[in-house]
Design a protein around this motif. Structure first.
Motif, PDB file in Angstrom:
ATOM      1  N   ALA A 161      -8.358 -39.298  29.211  1.00 30.66           N
ATOM      2  CA  ALA A 161      -8.637 -38.026  28.548  1.00 30.66           C
ATOM      3  C   ALA A 161      -7.651 -37.800  27.410  1.00 30.66           C
ATOM      4  O   ALA A 161      -6.511 -38.287  27.446  1.00 30.66           O
ATOM      5  CB  ALA A 161      -8.544 -36.892  29.560  1.00 30.66           C
ATOM      6  N   PRO A 162      -8.067 -37.081  26.356  1.00 28.75           N
ATOM      7  CA  PRO A 162      -7.138 -36.773  25.259  1.00 28.75           C
ATOM      8  C   PRO A 162      -5.862 -36.124  25.784  1.00 28.75           C
ATOM      9  O   PRO A 162      -5.902 -35.238  26.641  1.00 28.75           O
ATOM     10  CB  PRO A 162      -7.947 -35.797  24.390  1.00 28.75           C
ATOM     11  N   GLY A 163      -4.740 -36.605  25.282  1.00 28.46           N
ATOM     12  CA  GLY A 163      -3.452 -36.090  25.721  1.00 28.46           C
ATOM     13  C   GLY A 163      -2.878 -36.815  26.923  1.00 28.46           C
ATOM     14  O   GLY A 163      -1.699 -36.660  27.249  1.00 28.46           O
ATOM     15  N   HIS A 164      -3.699 -37.615  27.606  1.00 32.40           N
ATOM     16  CA  HIS A 164      -3.237 -38.370  28.770  1.00 32.40           C
ATOM     17  C   HIS A 164      -2.425 -39.571  28.290  1.00 32.40           C
ATOM     18  O   HIS A 164      -2.819 -40.273  27.365  1.00 32.40           O
ATOM     19  CB  HIS A 164      -4.456 -38.837  29.569  1.00 32.40           C
ATOM     20  N   ASP A 165      -1.304 -39.814  28.915  1.00 35.10           N
ATOM     21  CA  ASP A 165      -0.449 -40.934  28.510  1.00 35.10           C
ATOM     22  C   ASP A 165      -1.148 -42.263  28.791  1.00 35.10           C
ATOM     23  O   ASP A 165      -1.807 -42.433  29.816  1.00 35.10           O
ATOM     24  CB  ASP A 165       0.883 -40.887  29.268  1.00 35.10           C
ATOM     25  N   VAL A 166      -1.034 -43.206  27.860  1.00 35.28           N
ATOM     26  CA  VAL A 166      -1.644 -44.535  28.043  1.00 35.28           C
ATOM     27  C   VAL A 166      -0.581 -45.622  28.084  1.00 35.28           C
ATOM     28  O   VAL A 166      -0.863 -46.791  27.844  1.00 35.28           O
ATOM     29  CB  VAL A 166      -2.667 -44.833  26.925  1.00 35.28           C
ATOM     30  N   THR A 167       0.660 -45.233  28.393  1.00 35.74           N
ATOM     31  CA  THR A 167       1.736 -46.212  28.595  1.00 35.74           C
ATOM     32  C   THR A 167       2.245 -46.080  30.022  1.00 35.74           C
ATOM     33  O   THR A 167       2.253 -44.978  30.589  1.00 35.74           O
ATOM     34  CB  THR A 167       2.891 -45.982  27.603  1.00 35.74           C
ATOM     35  N   PRO A 168       2.670 -47.183  30.629  1.00 35.47           N
ATOM     36  CA  PRO A 168       3.096 -47.151  32.039  1.00 35.47           C
ATOM     37  C   PRO A 168       4.171 -46.124  32.338  1.00 35.47           C
ATOM     38  O   PRO A 168       4.203 -45.559  33.431  1.00 35.47           O
ATOM     39  CB  PRO A 168       3.599 -48.582  32.271  1.00 35.47           C
ATOM     40  N   ASP A 169       5.052 -45.839  31.381  1.00 33.03           N
ATOM     41  CA  ASP A 169       6.145 -44.905  31.631  1.00 33.03           C
ATOM     42  C   ASP A 169       5.645 -43.504  31.960  1.00 33.03           C
ATOM     43  O   ASP A 169       6.327 -42.748  32.661  1.00 33.03           O
ATOM     44  CB  ASP A 169       7.073 -44.833  30.412  1.00 33.03           C
ATOM     45  N   GLY A 170       4.450 -43.153  31.464  1.00 32.96           N
ATOM     46  CA  GLY A 170       3.957 -41.801  31.678  1.00 32.96           C
ATOM     47  C   GLY A 170       2.808 -41.712  32.660  1.00 32.96           C
ATOM     48  O   GLY A 170       2.185 -40.649  32.797  1.00 32.96           O
ATOM     49  N   PHE A 171       2.512 -42.806  33.373  1.00 32.87           N
ATOM     50  CA  PHE A 171       1.388 -42.801  34.302  1.00 32.87           C
ATOM     51  C   PHE A 171       1.682 -41.962  35.541  1.00 32.87           C
ATOM     52  O   PHE A 171       2.805 -41.948  36.054  1.00 32.87           O
ATOM     53  CB  PHE A 171       1.043 -44.222  34.748  1.00 32.87           C
ATOM     54  N   THR A 172       0.638 -41.301  36.022  1.00 31.58           N
ATOM     55  CA  THR A 172       0.718 -40.636  37.318  1.00 31.58           C
ATOM     56  C   THR A 172       0.661 -41.688  38.418  1.00 31.58           C
ATOM     57  O   THR A 172       0.437 -42.876  38.151  1.00 31.58           O
ATOM     58  CB  THR A 172      -0.445 -39.656  37.487  1.00 31.58           C
ATOM     59  N   LYS A 173       0.832 -41.253  39.664  1.00 31.07           N
ATOM     60  CA  LYS A 173       0.833 -42.193  40.789  1.00 31.07           C
ATOM     61  C   LYS A 173      -0.464 -42.998  40.849  1.00 31.07           C
ATOM     62  O   LYS A 173      -0.443 -44.223  40.976  1.00 31.07           O
ATOM     63  CB  LYS A 173       1.039 -41.447  42.101  1.00 31.07           C
ATOM     64  N   ARG A 174      -1.611 -42.318  40.720  1.00 30.47           N
ATOM     65  CA  ARG A 174      -2.896 -43.023  40.793  1.00 30.47           C
ATOM     66  C   ARG A 174      -3.061 -43.991  39.626  1.00 30.47           C
ATOM     67  O   ARG A 174      -3.494 -45.132  39.795  1.00 30.47           O
ATOM     68  CB  ARG A 174      -4.033 -42.011  40.810  1.00 30.47           C
ATOM     69  N   ASP A 175      -2.698 -43.538  38.410  1.00 25.64           N
ATOM     70  CA  ASP A 175      -2.797 -44.412  37.243  1.00 25.64           C
ATOM     71  C   ASP A 175      -1.872 -45.613  37.362  1.00 25.64           C
ATOM     72  O   ASP A 175      -2.202 -46.718  36.925  1.00 25.64           O
ATOM     73  CB  ASP A 175      -2.469 -43.634  35.963  1.00 25.64           C
ATOM     74  N   ARG A 176      -0.690 -45.389  37.932  1.00 19.89           N
ATOM     75  CA  ARG A 176       0.254 -46.497  38.075  1.00 19.89           C
ATOM     76  C   ARG A 176      -0.267 -47.528  39.069  1.00 19.89           C
ATOM     77  O   ARG A 176      -0.089 -48.726  38.859  1.00 19.89           O
ATOM     78  CB  ARG A 176       1.629 -45.981  38.516  1.00 19.89           C
ATOM     79  N   GLU A 177      -0.896 -47.094  40.141  1.00 20.11           N
ATOM     80  CA  GLU A 177      -1.480 -48.034  41.099  1.00 20.11           C
ATOM     81  C   GLU A 177      -2.552 -48.882  40.421  1.00 20.11           C
ATOM     82  O   GLU A 177      -2.634 -50.098  40.633  1.00 20.11           O
ATOM     83  CB  GLU A 177      -2.071 -47.280  42.285  1.00 20.11           C
ATOM     84  N   GLN A 178      -3.379 -48.247  39.599  1.00 18.56           N
ATOM     85  CA  GLN A 178      -4.390 -49.002  38.870  1.00 18.56           C
ATOM     86  C   GLN A 178      -3.726 -49.961  37.884  1.00 18.56           C
ATOM     87  O   GLN A 178      -4.136 -51.115  37.739  1.00 18.56           O
ATOM     88  CB  GLN A 178      -5.327 -48.051  38.126  1.00 18.56           C
ATOM     89  N   TRP A 179      -2.683 -49.473  37.202  1.00 18.15           N
ATOM     90  CA  TRP A 179      -1.994 -50.290  36.211  1.00 18.15           C
ATOM     91  C   TRP A 179      -1.381 -51.544  36.833  1.00 18.15           C
ATOM     92  O   TRP A 179      -1.399 -52.610  36.213  1.00 18.15           O
ATOM     93  CB  TRP A 179      -0.915 -49.463  35.526  1.00 18.15           C
ATOM     94  N   GLU A 180      -0.853 -51.440  38.034  1.00 22.44           N
ATOM     95  CA  GLU A 180      -0.230 -52.587  38.685  1.00 22.44           C
ATOM     96  C   GLU A 180      -1.221 -53.732  38.857  1.00 22.44           C
ATOM     97  O   GLU A 180      -0.828 -54.902  38.932  1.00 22.44           O
ATOM     98  CB  GLU A 180       0.348 -52.177  40.041  1.00 22.44           C
ATOM     99  N   LEU A 181      -2.495 -53.411  38.922  1.00 24.65           N
ATOM    100  CA  LEU A 181      -3.524 -54.451  39.001  1.00 24.65           C
ATOM    101  C   LEU A 181      -4.063 -54.810  37.626  1.00 24.65           C
ATOM    102  O   LEU A 181      -4.262 -55.980  37.308  1.00 24.65           O
ATOM    103  CB  LEU A 181      -4.664 -53.984  39.914  1.00 24.65           C
ATOM    104  N   MET A 182      -4.257 -53.817  36.777  1.00 24.63           N
ATOM    105  CA  MET A 182      -4.832 -54.072  35.453  1.00 24.63           C
ATOM    106  C   MET A 182      -3.902 -54.891  34.564  1.00 24.63           C
ATOM    107  O   MET A 182      -4.365 -55.654  33.716  1.00 24.63           O
ATOM    108  CB  MET A 182      -5.138 -52.732  34.771  1.00 24.63           C
ATOM    109  N   ARG A 183      -2.604 -54.731  34.753  1.00 22.88           N
ATOM    110  CA  ARG A 183      -1.670 -55.456  33.878  1.00 22.88           C
ATOM    111  C   ARG A 183      -1.742 -56.962  34.097  1.00 22.88           C
ATOM    112  O   ARG A 183      -1.202 -57.737  33.307  1.00 22.88           O
ATOM    113  CB  ARG A 183      -0.247 -54.960  34.113  1.00 22.88           C
ATOM    114  N   ARG A 184      -2.390 -57.379  35.164  1.00 17.06           N
ATOM    115  CA  ARG A 184      -2.543 -58.813  35.426  1.00 17.06           C
ATOM    116  C   ARG A 184      -3.654 -59.444  34.588  1.00 17.06           C
ATOM    117  O   ARG A 184      -3.774 -60.658  34.541  1.00 17.06           O
ATOM    118  CB  ARG A 184      -2.807 -59.023  36.912  1.00 17.06           C
ATOM    119  N   LEU A 185      -4.469 -58.602  33.977  1.00 15.79           N
ATOM    120  CA  LEU A 185      -5.541 -59.110  33.129  1.00 15.79           C
ATOM    121  C   LEU A 185      -4.975 -59.528  31.773  1.00 15.79           C
ATOM    122  O   LEU A 185      -4.023 -58.932  31.275  1.00 15.79           O
ATOM    123  CB  LEU A 185      -6.613 -58.039  32.955  1.00 15.79           C
ATOM    124  N   PRO A 186      -5.571 -60.540  31.158  1.00 13.76           N
ATOM    125  CA  PRO A 186      -4.980 -61.070  29.921  1.00 13.76           C
ATOM    126  C   PRO A 186      -5.289 -60.273  28.664  1.00 13.76           C
ATOM    127  O   PRO A 186      -4.689 -60.530  27.621  1.00 13.76           O
ATOM    128  CB  PRO A 186      -5.604 -62.475  29.839  1.00 13.76           C
TER     129      PRO A 186
END
Length: 490
Positions: free
Chosen positions: A49-74
């Motif tokens: 959503a607009p205004g939502h952080d798109v860098t790992p430093d600003g991710f919420t708990k749920r976003d960070r859990e998703q990021w831990e898997l998504m960052r493995r994609l090339p």
């Protein structure tokens, strides 16, 4: 935002298509879109959503859990409309571009900041034009496929969860297909039995992922093309030389729909970029550490639980030499392993270390009579070499390794001449055959298990040699490795 990506790609004649990914309650993995360019999956797009952080430093708990898997994609593109971040398998963006203006009111006046210049166009071109790099080392191979296998494992788990939430029938009483549920049920009995209390879904997802990855790698090493091909054709060609792995690949993919096939596509592309000849040129014994290194990167806990640690070559050589001497001096088998009355079994074959060493030793011994005797010696030995392995990926690496050993000896002997079985050595040979009710008689997997069971019931064995997994020793990750080696001769 999705339309913007499609529009730019169309200008460059890349024919992009964005496939929306359906979500599951509490799902951790799936990005919003899988992006197909010129007929292949080139990346994944995650929209916030607009205004939502798109860098790992600003991710919420749920976003960070998703990021831990998504960052493995090339190749992943994150965007909240204003900020666009391109990630290439790392925690920091490769490129970041910011747009200026009101997302809802600016329309065509939405523009790139002066500081970024033409960076937005370059970012999208780089994202849509992704191609895997040529892989020429074992390290590159492991670091490329292990993260994709982690991601695919989560996809399988979520697919199982989705099927369990889906009713068995609709109001019209038509059954809803549940391919992964059926596979998990059948394969947990046939090839993926859980004997140590592991969660059956997680065990199936893990074995499924490893089987797909290493079957494709085996196909690539055997020069079976992967790009722009369906799994049926790849499996058919693989079966010509590697019957069990080819049939396993076929069974695990024949009921997969187009949507799930897209999730495997990135892994296929990366493995297709493997240059095995270049890897072997740099590391002739590349097979030795391949599976161990893969597990270390893919799942260290699994490596410890399974006790998967390679046996040092010096120990293997000494065990084989010692056993050969016992055969000659104590059992009257004057030619040692080369004696026609000697049958050898490795009950925990792993990646084929002992069987490869025995082949090399017999060929070397016979070569003393003349180089022409090498091929004949290996040919006579092949039918007396038996190996059992229950881990599909290790079994695949054993096939790679033993194939290379045979080629090195310049013999007409083929991999199929050895008796290598995907089987649990400790499984009851009087019950296993009844578990194949979902496969027809004559199926390669049926025959594989029947032959393994016959060996366990009937085969007269002269030598049992192995270094079976030792879970207790593996708990310390092998810092001071002790080996529970087995030699039974008689």
């Amino acid at each position: 935002m999705a339309k913007l990506v499609e529009t730019f790609g169309a200008r460059w004649k890349l024919r992009p298509r964005l496939h929306p990914e359906y979500s599951l309650p509490e799902a951790r993995v799936r990005p919003d879109y899988a992006v197909e360019t010129s007929g292949r999956i080139t990346g994944f797009l995650e929209l916030k959503a607009p205004g939502h952080d798109v860098t790992p430093d600003g991710f919420t708990k749920r976003d960070r859990e998703q990021w831990e898997l998504m960052r493995r994609l090339p190749n992943v593109l994150y965007s909240n409309g204003h900020t666009w971040c391109l990630y290439r398998g790392g925690s920091r963006p490769l490129r970041t571009v910011r747009l200026e203006g009101d997302l809802y009111r600016s329309g065509s006046r939405l523009r790139i900041s002066a500081a970024d210049g033409g960076a937005f166009r370059d970012l999208l071109r780089e994202f849509l034009g992704w191609q895997p790099r040529r892989i020429t080392t074992v390290g590159q191979l492991v670091s490329s496929i292990a993260p994709l296998c982690q991601y695919l494992r989560e996809e399988v788990l979520e697919q199982l969860a989705l099927e369990r939430r889906t009713p068995d029938g609709t109001r019209s009483r038509r059954l809803v297909p549940k391919p992964f549920t059926a596979l998990a049920h059948h394969w947990s009995k046939v090839l993926f039995p859980s004997t140590d209390g592991q969660d059956p879904d997680h065990l199936f997802a893990d074995r499924y992922t490893q089987t797909i990855a290493f079957a494709l790698l085996l196909a690539r090493i055997e020069n079976v093309p992967l790009a722009d091909r369906n799994f049926v054709d790849v499996a058919h060609e693989l079966k010509a030389e590697n019957t069990v792995m080819g049939r396993a690949l076929q069974l695990l993919t024949e009921t997969v729909d187009a949507e799930f096939a897209r999730r495997i596509d990135t892994l296929v592309q990366v493995i297709d970029a493997v240059d095995w000849e270049a890897i072997r040129a740099r590391t002739p014994d590349a097979h030795v550490h391949l599976y161990e290194d893969f597990l270390q990167e893919y799942d260290r806990d699994l490596r410890k639980r399974s006790g998967t640690y390679y046996t040092p070559p010096r120990l293997v050589k000494e065990m084989v030499r010692f056993t050969d001497a016992v055969l000659r001096t104590r059992l009257g088998c004057v030619e040692g392993f080369a004696d026609e009355q000697v049958t050898i079994v490795d009950p925990a074959m792993g990646t084929g270390t002992f069987l490869s060493e025995i082949i090399d030793r017999v060929a070397e011994e016979r070569s003393r009579r003349g180089e022409g005797f090498r091929g004949e010696a290996v040919e006579q030995l092949a039918g007396r070499l038996i190996g059992f392995e229950r881990q599909m990926a290790a079994y695949a690496v054993a096939q790679m390794r033993i194939t290379q050993t045979l080629r090195k000896q310049v013999t007409d002997t083929q991999l199929g001449d050895l008796r290598l079985h995907l089987a649990d050595t400790l499984a009851d040979p009087y019950e296993r055959a009844t578990l194949f009710t979902f496969l027809p008689d004559g199926d390669p997997l049926v025959e594989n298990t029947r032959k393994a069971d016959w060996i366990k019931r009937e085969q007269k064995v002269t030598v049992m040699i192995s270094n079976p997994p030792d879970r207790e020793r593996a708990e310390g990750e092998g810092g001071q490795r002790r080996f529970r080696s087995v030699i039974l001769v008689g």
